[in-house]
Design a protein around this motif. Structure first.
Motif, PDB file in Angstrom:
ATOM      1  N   LEU A  53      57.747  34.602  62.825  1.00  0.00           N
ATOM      2  CA  LEU A  53      56.783  35.283  62.178  1.00  0.00           C
ATOM      3  C   LEU A  53      56.974  35.362  60.816  1.00  0.00           C
ATOM      4  O   LEU A  53      56.195  35.307  59.862  1.00  0.00           O
ATOM      5  N   ALA A  54      58.120  35.359  60.540  1.00  0.00           N
ATOM      6  CA  ALA A  54      58.712  35.070  58.927  1.00  0.00           C
ATOM      7  C   ALA A  54      58.162  34.037  58.232  1.00  0.00           C
ATOM      8  O   ALA A  54      57.527  33.767  57.116  1.00  0.00           O
ATOM      9  N   GLU A  55      58.265  32.912  58.988  1.00  0.00           N
ATOM     10  CA  GLU A  55      57.827  31.629  58.463  1.00  0.00           C
ATOM     11  C   GLU A  55      56.301  31.516  58.196  1.00  0.00           C
ATOM     12  O   GLU A  55      55.921  30.923  57.314  1.00  0.00           O
ATOM     13  N   TYR A  56      55.584  31.870  59.074  1.00  0.00           N
ATOM     14  CA  TYR A  56      54.147  32.122  58.940  1.00  0.00           C
ATOM     15  C   TYR A  56      53.848  32.926  57.939  1.00  0.00           C
ATOM     16  O   TYR A  56      53.046  32.480  57.298  1.00  0.00           O
ATOM     17  N   TYR A  57      54.261  33.781  57.843  1.00  0.00           N
ATOM     18  CA  TYR A  57      54.079  34.785  56.547  1.00  0.00           C
ATOM     19  C   TYR A  57      54.245  34.136  55.443  1.00  0.00           C
ATOM     20  O   TYR A  57      53.680  34.153  54.485  1.00  0.00           O
ATOM     21  N   GLN A  58      55.546  33.528  55.182  1.00  0.00           N
ATOM     22  CA  GLN A  58      55.917  32.713  53.822  1.00  0.00           C
ATOM     23  C   GLN A  58      54.946  31.685  53.519  1.00  0.00           C
ATOM     24  O   GLN A  58      54.427  31.417  52.399  1.00  0.00           O
ATOM     25  N   THR A  59      54.600  31.098  54.738  1.00  0.00           N
ATOM     26  CA  THR A  59      53.563  29.966  54.498  1.00  0.00           C
ATOM     27  C   THR A  59      52.212  30.304  54.028  1.00  0.00           C
ATOM     28  O   THR A  59      51.528  30.025  52.939  1.00  0.00           O
ATOM     29  N   PHE A  60      51.708  31.407  54.713  1.00  0.00           N
ATOM     30  CA  PHE A  60      50.369  32.021  54.378  1.00  0.00           C
ATOM     31  C   PHE A  60      50.487  32.734  52.798  1.00  0.00           C
ATOM     32  O   PHE A  60      49.669  32.518  52.333  1.00  0.00           O
ATOM     33  N   GLU A  61      51.690  33.285  52.486  1.00  0.00           N
ATOM     34  CA  GLU A  61      51.782  33.938  51.177  1.00  0.00           C
ATOM     35  C   GLU A  61      51.694  32.692  50.253  1.00  0.00           C
ATOM     36  O   GLU A  61      51.159  32.705  49.221  1.00  0.00           O
ATOM     37  N   GLN A  62      52.365  31.484  50.363  1.00  0.00           N
ATOM     38  CA  GLN A  62      52.218  30.415  49.502  1.00  0.00           C
ATOM     39  C   GLN A  62      50.663  29.925  49.335  1.00  0.00           C
ATOM     40  O   GLN A  62      50.194  29.698  48.353  1.00  0.00           O
ATOM     41  N   VAL A  63      50.106  29.824  50.538  1.00  0.00           N
ATOM     42  CA  VAL A  63      48.852  29.326  50.523  1.00  0.00           C
ATOM     43  C   VAL A  63      47.676  30.422  49.778  1.00  0.00           C
ATOM     44  O   VAL A  63      47.085  29.972  48.732  1.00  0.00           O
ATOM     45  N   LYS A  64      48.173  31.584  49.984  1.00  0.00           N
ATOM     46  CA  LYS A  64      47.334  32.661  49.015  1.00  0.00           C
ATOM     47  C   LYS A  64      47.572  32.479  47.749  1.00  0.00           C
ATOM     48  O   LYS A  64      46.712  32.504  46.947  1.00  0.00           O
ATOM     49  N   VAL A  65      48.869  32.186  47.137  1.00  0.00           N
ATOM     50  CA  VAL A  65      49.225  31.790  45.788  1.00  0.00           C
ATOM     51  C   VAL A  65      48.393  30.780  45.109  1.00  0.00           C
ATOM     52  O   VAL A  65      47.820  30.793  44.302  1.00  0.00           O
ATOM     53  N   ASP A  66      48.244  29.532  46.056  1.00  0.00           N
ATOM     54  CA  ASP A  66      47.674  28.611  45.651  1.00  0.00           C
ATOM     55  C   ASP A  66      46.349  28.797  45.501  1.00  0.00           C
ATOM     56  O   ASP A  66      45.556  28.272  44.477  1.00  0.00           O
ATOM     57  N   LEU A  67      45.737  29.312  46.524  1.00  0.00           N
ATOM     58  CA  LEU A  67      44.177  29.721  46.186  1.00  0.00           C
ATOM     59  C   LEU A  67      43.820  30.621  45.234  1.00  0.00           C
ATOM     60  O   LEU A  67      43.085  30.403  44.311  1.00  0.00           O
ATOM     61  N   GLU A  68      44.789  31.773  44.702  1.00  0.00           N
ATOM     62  CA  GLU A  68      44.232  32.697  43.618  1.00  0.00           C
ATOM     63  C   GLU A  68      44.508  31.766  42.444  1.00  0.00           C
ATOM     64  O   GLU A  68      43.677  31.992  41.398  1.00  0.00           O
ATOM     65  N   GLN A  69      45.427  30.890  42.264  1.00  0.00           N
ATOM     66  CA  GLN A  69      45.562  30.010  40.985  1.00  0.00           C
ATOM     67  C   GLN A  69      44.211  29.191  41.039  1.00  0.00           C
ATOM     68  O   GLN A  69      43.858  28.835  39.942  1.00  0.00           O
ATOM     69  N   LYS A  70      43.852  28.510  42.058  1.00  0.00           N
ATOM     70  CA  LYS A  70      42.623  27.734  42.288  1.00  0.00           C
ATOM     71  C   LYS A  70      41.422  28.390  41.757  1.00  0.00           C
ATOM     72  O   LYS A  70      40.445  28.053  41.037  1.00  0.00           O
ATOM     73  N   ILE A  71      41.388  29.765  42.342  1.00  0.00           N
ATOM     74  CA  ILE A  71      40.310  30.634  41.999  1.00  0.00           C
ATOM     75  C   ILE A  71      40.235  30.907  40.661  1.00  0.00           C
ATOM     76  O   ILE A  71      39.099  30.911  39.761  1.00  0.00           O
ATOM     77  N   GLN A  72      41.364  31.229  39.951  1.00  0.00           N
ATOM     78  CA  GLN A  72      41.503  31.428  38.372  1.00  0.00           C
ATOM     79  C   GLN A  72      40.925  30.244  37.537  1.00  0.00           C
ATOM     80  O   GLN A  72      40.218  30.435  36.620  1.00  0.00           O
ATOM     81  N   GLU A  73      41.333  29.105  38.224  1.00  0.00           N
ATOM     82  CA  GLU A  73      40.977  27.887  37.556  1.00  0.00           C
ATOM     83  C   GLU A  73      39.485  27.853  37.643  1.00  0.00           C
ATOM     84  O   GLU A  73      38.581  27.324  36.548  1.00  0.00           O
ATOM     85  N   TYR A  74      38.902  27.926  38.774  1.00  0.00           N
ATOM     86  CA  TYR A  74      37.416  27.593  38.972  1.00  0.00           C
ATOM     87  C   TYR A  74      36.588  28.681  38.290  1.00  0.00           C
ATOM     88  O   TYR A  74      35.585  28.505  37.535  1.00  0.00           O
ATOM     89  N   GLN A  75      37.203  29.722  38.227  1.00  0.00           N
ATOM     90  CA  GLN A  75      36.532  30.980  37.488  1.00  0.00           C
ATOM     91  C   GLN A  75      36.465  30.627  35.801  1.00  0.00           C
ATOM     92  O   GLN A  75      35.140  31.017  35.230  1.00  0.00           O
ATOM     93  N   GLN A  76      37.780  29.975  35.263  1.00  0.00           N
ATOM     94  CA  GLN A  76      37.536  29.825  33.819  1.00  0.00           C
ATOM     95  C   GLN A  76      36.398  28.370  33.701  1.00  0.00           C
ATOM     96  O   GLN A  76      35.459  28.812  32.663  1.00  0.00           O
ATOM     97  N   MET A  77      36.319  27.732  34.806  1.00  0.00           N
ATOM     98  CA  MET A  77      35.397  26.373  34.474  1.00  0.00           C
ATOM     99  C   MET A  77      34.093  27.088  34.632  1.00  0.00           C
ATOM    100  O   MET A  77      33.227  26.705  33.985  1.00  0.00           O
ATOM    101  N   TYR A  78      33.761  28.203  35.762  1.00  0.00           N
ATOM    102  CA  TYR A  78      32.635  28.796  35.910  1.00  0.00           C
ATOM    103  C   TYR A  78      32.081  29.286  34.418  1.00  0.00           C
ATOM    104  O   TYR A  78      31.006  29.162  34.032  1.00  0.00           O
ATOM    105  N   ASP A  79      33.073  30.156  34.012  1.00  0.00           N
ATOM    106  CA  ASP A  79      32.506  30.870  32.668  1.00  0.00           C
ATOM    107  C   ASP A  79      32.384  30.051  31.536  1.00  0.00           C
ATOM    108  O   ASP A  79      31.315  30.378  30.736  1.00  0.00           O
ATOM    109  N   THR A  80      33.040  28.881  31.255  1.00  0.00           N
ATOM    110  CA  THR A  80      32.550  28.055  30.438  1.00  0.00           C
ATOM    111  C   THR A  80      31.130  27.317  30.686  1.00  0.00           C
ATOM    112  O   THR A  80      30.470  27.136  29.570  1.00  0.00           O
ATOM    113  N   VAL A  81      30.843  27.126  31.982  1.00  0.00           N
ATOM    114  CA  VAL A  81      29.792  26.406  32.302  1.00  0.00           C
ATOM    115  C   VAL A  81      28.606  27.453  31.912  1.00  0.00           C
ATOM    116  O   VAL A  81      27.561  27.056  31.403  1.00  0.00           O
TER     117      VAL A  81
END
Length: 121
Positions: free
Chosen positions: A9-37
């Motif tokens: 369970l701890a490894e699942y949590y850690q893996t999904f926590e990292q996926v969440k961080v990666d997705l938040e970063q991509k969402i922020q990048e895409y939001q900046q690109m969207y705002d520019t457009v």
């Protein structure tokens, strides 16, 4: 996938926590690109109507343009107070040359880059 089978369970949590961080970063990048457009679209939307209308003639509200150089203190101060006095000037006989100009003050006897010699618009 074989590693997932062995995760606790701890490894699942850690893996999904990292996926969440990666997705938040991509969402922020895409939001900046969207705002520019969106910003670019709004700028283009403001410009488009001007391309659809014919040019209109307006009276020339000044009589003379004189050379302008940023080392000329008085002209630079006039420009800073009112940037609309600044002019980029091309002689229609030689479009390869460009000069900086400023609208001449009343009473000045400086040589002109351009003078309004008629009452035409």
């Amino acid at each position: 996938m074989k590693q997932f089978d062995q995760f606790g369970l701890a490894e699942y949590y850690q893996t999904f926590e990292q996926v969440k961080v990666d997705l938040e970063q991509k969402i922020q990048e895409y939001q900046q690109m969207y705002d520019t457009v969106l910003r670019k679209l709004m700028q283009i939307r403001e410009i488009l109507p001007s391309n659809w209308s014919d040019f209109s003639f307006e009276p020339v509200l000044f009589s003379c343009i004189v050379p302008f150089n940023y080392t000329d203190r008085e002209k630079t101060l006039r420009y800073v107070k009112n940037p609309s006095l600044y002019v980029r000037y091309w002689d229609t006989n030689d479009l390869a040359t460009e000069s900086r100009g400023i609208i001449r003050e009343n009473g000045s006897n400086e040589p002109a880059l351009w003078e309004n010699t008629s009452d035409k618009t």
